[in-house]
Design a protein around this motif. Structure first.
Motif, mmCIF file in Angstrom:
data_model
loop_
_atom_site.group_PDB
_atom_site.id
_atom_site.type_symbol
_atom_site.label_atom_id
_atom_site.label_comp_id
_atom_site.label_asym_id
_atom_site.label_seq_id
_atom_site.Cartn_x
_atom_site.Cartn_y
_atom_site.Cartn_z
ATOM 1 N N GLY A 177 0.819 -1.195 0.000
ATOM 2 C CA GLY A 177 0.000 0.000 0.000
ATOM 3 C C GLY A 177 0.855 1.248 0.000
ATOM 4 O O GLY A 177 1.927 1.286 0.612
ATOM 5 N N ILE A 178 0.398 2.254 -0.703
ATOM 6 C CA ILE A 178 1.106 3.540 -0.752
ATOM 7 C C ILE A 178 0.107 4.648 -0.470
ATOM 8 O O ILE A 178 -1.029 4.622 -0.957
ATOM 9 C CB ILE A 178 1.797 3.754 -2.116
ATOM 10 C CG1 ILE A 178 2.848 2.661 -2.345
ATOM 11 C CG2 ILE A 178 2.427 5.135 -2.204
ATOM 12 C CD1 ILE A 178 3.591 2.753 -3.655
ATOM 13 N N SER A 179 0.547 5.619 0.331
ATOM 14 C CA SER A 179 -0.326 6.715 0.738
ATOM 15 C C SER A 179 0.261 8.042 0.266
ATOM 16 O O SER A 179 0.996 8.705 1.002
ATOM 17 C CB SER A 179 -0.479 6.718 2.265
ATOM 18 O OG SER A 179 -1.280 7.792 2.672
ATOM 19 N N PRO A 180 -0.056 8.442 -0.964
ATOM 20 C CA PRO A 180 0.536 9.662 -1.508
ATOM 21 C C PRO A 180 -0.121 10.921 -0.957
ATOM 22 O O PRO A 180 -1.206 10.876 -0.376
ATOM 23 C CB PRO A 180 0.256 9.525 -3.011
ATOM 24 C CG PRO A 180 -1.048 8.792 -3.063
ATOM 25 C CD PRO A 180 -0.970 7.800 -1.913
ATOM 26 N N PHE A 181 0.540 12.048 -1.171
ATOM 27 C CA PHE A 181 -0.061 13.345 -0.905
ATOM 28 C C PHE A 181 -1.366 13.456 -1.696
ATOM 29 O O PHE A 181 -1.524 12.827 -2.741
ATOM 30 C CB PHE A 181 0.921 14.445 -1.309
ATOM 31 C CG PHE A 181 0.476 15.832 -0.978
ATOM 32 C CD1 PHE A 181 0.400 16.260 0.335
ATOM 33 C CD2 PHE A 181 0.118 16.713 -1.991
ATOM 34 C CE1 PHE A 181 -0.016 17.549 0.644
ATOM 35 C CE2 PHE A 181 -0.291 18.000 -1.696
ATOM 36 C CZ PHE A 181 -0.365 18.418 -0.372
ATOM 37 N N GLY A 182 -2.290 14.254 -1.209
ATOM 38 C CA GLY A 182 -3.656 14.256 -1.753
ATOM 39 C C GLY A 182 -3.860 14.856 -3.130
ATOM 40 O O GLY A 182 -4.914 14.661 -3.736
ATOM 41 N N ILE A 183 -2.870 15.577 -3.637
ATOM 42 C CA ILE A 183 -2.982 16.190 -4.977
ATOM 43 C C ILE A 183 -1.975 15.525 -5.907
ATOM 44 O O ILE A 183 -0.775 15.507 -5.617
ATOM 45 C CB ILE A 183 -2.717 17.709 -4.923
ATOM 46 C CG1 ILE A 183 -3.747 18.412 -4.030
ATOM 47 C CG2 ILE A 183 -2.733 18.312 -6.328
ATOM 48 C CD1 ILE A 183 -3.441 19.887 -3.771
ATOM 49 N N TYR A 184 -2.463 15.008 -7.022
ATOM 50 C CA TYR A 184 -1.553 14.443 -8.026
ATOM 51 C C TYR A 184 -0.933 15.571 -8.834
ATOM 52 O O TYR A 184 0.279 15.748 -8.847
ATOM 53 C CB TYR A 184 -2.323 13.481 -8.930
ATOM 54 C CG TYR A 184 -1.501 12.923 -10.073
ATOM 55 C CD1 TYR A 184 -0.440 12.066 -9.829
ATOM 56 C CD2 TYR A 184 -1.789 13.268 -11.393
ATOM 57 C CE1 TYR A 184 0.321 11.550 -10.870
ATOM 58 C CE2 TYR A 184 -1.042 12.751 -12.442
ATOM 59 C CZ TYR A 184 0.012 11.898 -12.177
ATOM 60 O OH TYR A 184 0.766 11.393 -13.206
ATOM 61 N N ARG A 185 -1.774 16.351 -9.504
ATOM 62 C CA ARG A 185 -1.332 17.557 -10.211
ATOM 63 C C ARG A 185 -2.469 18.577 -10.183
ATOM 64 O O ARG A 185 -3.645 18.208 -10.162
ATOM 65 C CB ARG A 185 -0.965 17.265 -11.669
ATOM 66 C CG ARG A 185 0.110 16.249 -11.876
ATOM 67 C CD ARG A 185 0.588 16.209 -13.321
ATOM 68 N NE ARG A 185 1.565 17.258 -13.585
ATOM 69 C CZ ARG A 185 2.119 17.490 -14.782
ATOM 70 N NH1 ARG A 185 1.753 16.762 -15.826
ATOM 71 N NH2 ARG A 185 3.010 18.438 -14.943
ATOM 72 N N ASN A 186 -2.100 19.837 -10.190
ATOM 73 C CA ASN A 186 -3.086 20.898 -10.327
ATOM 74 C C ASN A 186 -3.421 21.106 -11.797
ATOM 75 O O ASN A 186 -2.596 20.839 -12.681
ATOM 76 C CB ASN A 186 -2.545 22.208 -9.736
ATOM 77 C CG ASN A 186 -2.212 22.094 -8.267
ATOM 78 O OD1 ASN A 186 -3.024 21.627 -7.475
ATOM 79 N ND2 ASN A 186 -1.007 22.515 -7.888
ATOM 80 N N LYS A 187 -4.616 21.609 -12.056
ATOM 81 C CA LYS A 187 -5.050 21.808 -13.441
ATOM 82 C C LYS A 187 -4.144 22.772 -14.198
ATOM 83 O O LYS A 187 -3.951 22.643 -15.403
ATOM 84 C CB LYS A 187 -6.500 22.305 -13.471
ATOM 85 C CG LYS A 187 -7.152 22.232 -14.846
ATOM 86 C CD LYS A 187 -8.636 22.551 -14.806
ATOM 87 C CE LYS A 187 -9.429 21.403 -14.220
ATOM 88 N NZ LYS A 187 -9.450 20.224 -15.138
ATOM 89 N N LYS A 188 -3.548 23.727 -13.478
ATOM 90 C CA LYS A 188 -2.667 24.677 -14.146
ATOM 91 C C LYS A 188 -1.373 24.009 -14.642
ATOM 92 O O LYS A 188 -0.690 24.542 -15.518
ATOM 93 C CB LYS A 188 -2.329 25.837 -13.217
ATOM 94 C CG LYS A 188 -1.518 25.470 -11.994
ATOM 95 C CD LYS A 188 -1.284 26.688 -11.109
ATOM 96 C CE LYS A 188 -0.453 26.333 -9.882
ATOM 97 N NZ LYS A 188 -0.281 27.493 -8.986
ATOM 98 N N SER A 189 -1.067 22.830 -14.087
ATOM 99 C CA SER A 189 0.114 22.091 -14.535
ATOM 100 C C SER A 189 -0.213 21.068 -15.607
ATOM 101 O O SER A 189 0.651 20.700 -16.400
ATOM 102 C CB SER A 189 0.766 21.371 -13.347
ATOM 103 O OG SER A 189 1.164 22.286 -12.355
#
Length: 500
Positions: A249-261
């Motif tokens: 299991g992996i628990s990443p930060f809640g944002i993958y990418r922002n729409k501006k990126s």
């Protein structure tokens, strides 16, 4: 009484909240986890007996709340809360790195035993690259950063195992293989620390290594992602080669990418896994390099930079190739009002989103102690409402779709300990069809036998018997028994009519 004056909503508001959030049909399969961390120092200086008492109390309360997975931090900074020949004892256990606990005990082994006794899974939580936290001032002589100082770089008072060095990938996998081979863990878990979180004015000192070992990659950001991708793939293969049933299991930060990126990014504005931590979590999910994914969506509904509802819907849309489990911040959930009903906090609204989104297969609580302390009546709401009935783990047919055969010789017997329903385990050839747990269902006279109904589960147990609640022998019930293998694949069931 589980009541916390500092956090509880006014009692009338809570009653209104509770009544406005009906139980409904609970899923039969749901990952219900809680993180127990050591890096906050909650166990430092407690000593063996007091720490065991503290953990026992937490496990008892979490069991009552319906929790079925404990994610226990055992390697916060290339150290160990277990007996290891590879890394030193953790200072977060004993106060000084390299010093064994006294009286001696092995926290990981103890937690495995205690969790399994309560019908919970135990997932060993490691931080792969972090070699020293900010508050650690002294390292043991056998610590990797002392033995091999060039394996690490310094960043914002941290030491980080350099992801660009292949020997570091091998080393972390060796540590993980050691844990999995020697301990009966059900899973191994990594959180969100890959390359360090960016700090203004700090630069990752890996430009020279990039120039010398770029593997033909022109952009250093792509190269950093490539390094982590190689590690994740190797790590997953290492675990499943060692024990195929141990879940990664992996628990990443809640944002993958922002729409501006990126056009496919979420409508958010915050730190990004892909761009800032060099963690391409979607690649890992879609390539099957993990078994469950727990994005840390710790914000509240309505947060301007990172709205919870926006993010859970985004992950549901893009990360459905592996079971999606939501990392929930207990304290933040109960601090904020439901935008649709200011008399309540946000637990009910968040749980409704869980129920509406098909890829969401469960929850992990950040952090366990907040639920145990029952802040905002969160724990009470779980045990009386959302997690009232037992649950099996989400299906993982990509590991195996095989299940045990049916149990045998189901028979109620009067004993000195009461009226006991006994059965015999089915025969097996290997771990895929070996029965390690059993599900016991109960149906009243006239009720249709429906083993999809979680409310009819009276026990999930590791022993081949169940104590029957005998009354006067005048009422008829149908008991149904099935067997589970190590990843909770369920056998066909066997019925037995019994007068109680």
């Amino acid at each position: 009484m589980r009541f916390n004056k500092g956090w509880a909503l006014p009692i009338l508001f809570f009653i209104f909240y509770f009544l406005s959030s009906p139980v409904g049909a609970q899923p039969k399969r749901e990952f219900r986890g809680a993180w127990i961390q050591c890096v906050n120092g909650q166990f430092q200086g407690l000593g063996t007996q007091k720490m065991q008492q503290t953990l026992s109390y937490q496990l008892d309360e979490l069991q009552k709340d319906g929790c079925n997975v404990i994610i226990f931090q055992v390697r916060p900074e290339c150290d160990a809360l277990y007996e290891s020949k590879l890394e030193p004892w953790s200072r977060f256990l004993t106060g000084k790195q390299g010093v064994a606990p006294s009286p001696y005990w092995d926290p990981l082994q103890w937690m495995i035993t205690e969790c399994h006794r309560r019908g919970m899974e135990l997932h060993a939580w490691i931080n792969p690259y972090r070699a020293k936290t900010k508050t650690t001032k002294q390292l043991a002589s056998n610590h990797i950063a002392v033995r091999k100082p060039l394996s690490c770089f310094s960043y914002d008072d941290l030491f980080i195992l350099n992801p660009g060095l292949p020997e570091n990938r091998d080393y972390i996998c060796e540590v993980a293989r050691d844990i999995v081979s020697r301990y009966d863990v059900d899973g191994i878990h990594m959180d969100d620390y890959f390359y360090p979180y960016p700090v203004q004015g700090e630069t990752i000192p890996d430009q020279e290594l990039f120039r010398e070992n770029s593997n033909g990659i022109r952009d250093i950001n792509d190269w950093r992602r490539y390094n982590v991708n190689l590690f994740i793939e190797q790590f997953y293969k290492t675990i499943h080669e060692t024990k195929p049933w141990v879940k990664v299991g992996i628990s990443p930060f809640g944002i993958y990418r922002n729409k501006k990126s990126s056009p496919m990014g979420s409508n958010t504005n915050g730190t990004q896994n892909y761009d800032d931590l060099y963690a391409d979590i979607l690649l890992w999910v879609n390539n099957g390099w993990l078994d469950y994914n727990v994005p840390q969506i710790y914000w509240e509904i309505g947060n301007k930079a990172a709205d919870y509802e926006t993010l859970i819907k985004w992950w549901n849309q893009y990360a459905s190739n592996r079971p999606l489990v939501i990392g929930e911040d207990v304290e933040r959930t109960v601090k904020h009002q439901d935008p649709q009903n200011p008399n309540t906090h946000q637990l009910g609204a968040k749980m409704r989103l869980h129920q509406q989104l098909p890829a969401v297969k469960g929850t992990v609580l950040w952090y366990a102690k907040a639920a145990v302390d029952n802040v905002g009546q969160y724990g009470s709401s779980l045990r009386n409402n959302y997690w009232r009935f037992p649950a099996l783990q989400p299906e993982m047919s990509f590991i195996t779709d095989k299940a045990p055969k049916k149990v045998r010789k189901v028979k109620p017997v009067w004993t000195d300990d009461g009226y006991i329903l006994f059965w015999t385990a089915p025969k097996s050839k290997d771990w895929k069809d070996e029965a390690v747990k059993y599900v016991v269902y109960r149906f009243a006279k006239g009720e249709k036998v429906n083993t999809s109904d979680a409310s009819k589960i009276v026990a999930i147990t590791t022993v081949p018997f169940y104590r029957l609640p005998y009354n006067d022998g005048k009422e008829k019930f149908t008991y149904v028994i099935s067997a589970l293998n190590r990843i909770d694949n369920e056998s066909k069931s066997v019925k037995k009519k019994i007068k109680l």
